[in-house]
Enzyme design. Structure first.
Site, PDB file in Angstrom:
ATOM      1  N   TYR A  53    -113.260  95.602  15.035  1.00 15.70           N
ATOM      2  CA  TYR A  53    -113.257  95.131  16.428  1.00 15.70           C
ATOM      3  C   TYR A  53    -112.892  96.266  17.383  1.00 15.70           C
ATOM      4  O   TYR A  53    -113.614  96.533  18.349  1.00 15.70           O
ATOM      5  CB  TYR A  53    -112.255  93.987  16.558  1.00 15.70           C
ATOM      6  N   ARG A  80    -105.432  82.397  17.051  1.00 14.84           N
ATOM      7  CA  ARG A  80    -104.543  83.282  17.814  1.00 14.84           C
ATOM      8  C   ARG A  80    -103.290  82.536  18.215  1.00 14.84           C
ATOM      9  O   ARG A  80    -103.169  81.318  18.063  1.00 14.84           O
ATOM     10  CB  ARG A  80    -105.274  83.852  19.031  1.00 14.84           C
TER      11      ARG A  80
END
Ligand code: UDP
Length: 322
Positions: free
Chosen positions: A149, A190
């Site tokens: 990422y 998350r």
């Protein structure tokens, strides 16, 4: 066509009086990659309310393959952004952010569209400068679990400025810091959605590591304001978009506990590899060039998010009886 549009507008205006209709000629055709995702869907709503042409077509398309379409503006948001998601298929994450970004830059060049690339605070890695200004080059492990990422987004930025220079294109780069709000996926993984859902379900709140690491959370409507302001500005360098109010994850767990359910227990699990230890945006650039700063206080945004997840849980019949 104008006749058809005006009939369409009358119908929509009756149902949604808040929707504005721009003059047919001033209306922009906007492509949002990732428009069905968390941030993208809020951006679609906002642009539609402003009267642009974003709603007429939902395209099911993998941006790793080329796309041919006539547009004026591109918001390129398509990418997984949650660590457990982007780590699940790291090669695909890299392809999405490299090949996908090349495709969108190529499209923007062909149709002469302005393009905004969604970058991330992750390009700063585990930062050794705090808070992070856009001039900071970052501290990224190129072969760690987050690299797919982090490096994917770093090369996306590199590609953007290479195209801009070589092809004389209009580009915008938003470095987005942690963002939360309604429509986050229940399995997002998350911290915001995890903690809220754990508290709502009467499960233990899971802090990874010591919990002394920090994050700064912005509400999604502030981000959408910032993205649109950036697109409409004349500023082509990267701009941090985030809320500078910083909390340790321990503090954040307590905030959620107090907001959702005081009975919640907090436990500490193993730390995450390469977890950035401190993160907070320096937003001087956004303030100076976009006249933008976040407006929604953490508690207000969290309450809206809690309400959203409560409804979601009711749909799944989970909620702890109160
Ligand atoms: N975190 C945590 N418990 C969770 C999920 C995340 O303690 O259930 C921590 C994580 O280790 C990191 C911070 O919260 O320090 C933010 O993680 P998240 O995955 O939300 O986003 P990141 O900012 O790391 O991309």
């Amino acid at each position: 066509l104008e006749f058809k549009l005006s009939r369409f507008e009358t119908t929509v205006s009756k149902r949604y009086p808040e929707v504005k209709f721009l003059n047919y000629l001033r209306r922009k055709r906007v492509l949002i990659t990732g428009g069905a995702g968390f941030v993208g869907s809020h951006l679609v709503d906002r642009l539609m309310f402003e009267g642009h042409e974003v709603n007429f077509e939902l395209i099911h398309h993998d941006i790793v393959n080329p796309l041919f379409i006539e547009v004026d503006e591109i918001y390129h948001l398509a990418s997984p952004a949650s660590p457990p998601h982007y780590m699940q298929n790291p090669v695909k994450t890299i392809k999405t952010n490299t090949v996908g970004t090349i495709n969108m830059l190529g499209l923007a060049r062909r149709v002469n569209a302005k393009i905004l690339i969604a970058s991330t605070s992750e390009i700063y890695g585990d930062p050794d400068i705090h808070p992070q200004p856009e001039t900071y080059w970052g501290h990224v492990n190129p072969i760690g679990p987050r690299a797919c990422y982090d490096e994917g987004k770093r090369v996306a930025e590199t590609l953007t400025y290479a195209y801009a220079k070589q092809e004389n294109m209009q580009v915008r780069v938003a470095r987005i810091f942690n963002t939360f709000g309604p429509r986050m996926h229940m399995n997002d993984g998350r911290v915001v959605s995890n903690f809220i859902l754990q508290a709502l379900k009467g499960e233990v709140i899971t802090v990874y590591g010591s919990g002394e690491q920090t994050r700064s959370f912005q509400y999604v409507s502030d981000l959408v304001d910032g993205l649109i302001a950036l697109m409409n500005s004349n500023y082509s360098q990267p701009v941090n978009l985030g809320n500078p109010v910083e909390h340790t994850i321990n503090e954040f767990a307590t905030i959620i506990k107090e907001l959702v359910d005081d009975r919640s227990k907090i436990s500490h699990l193993a730390e995450v590899e390469d977890d950035p230890q401190r993160r907070r945006p320096d937003i001087t650039r956004a303030k100076t060039y976009l006249n933008w700063e976040p407006k929604v206080p953490l508690n207000v945004g969290l309450q809206k998010t809690v309400d959203y997840f409560k409804k979601e849980l009711q749909r799944f019949n989970y909620s702890r009886a109160k």
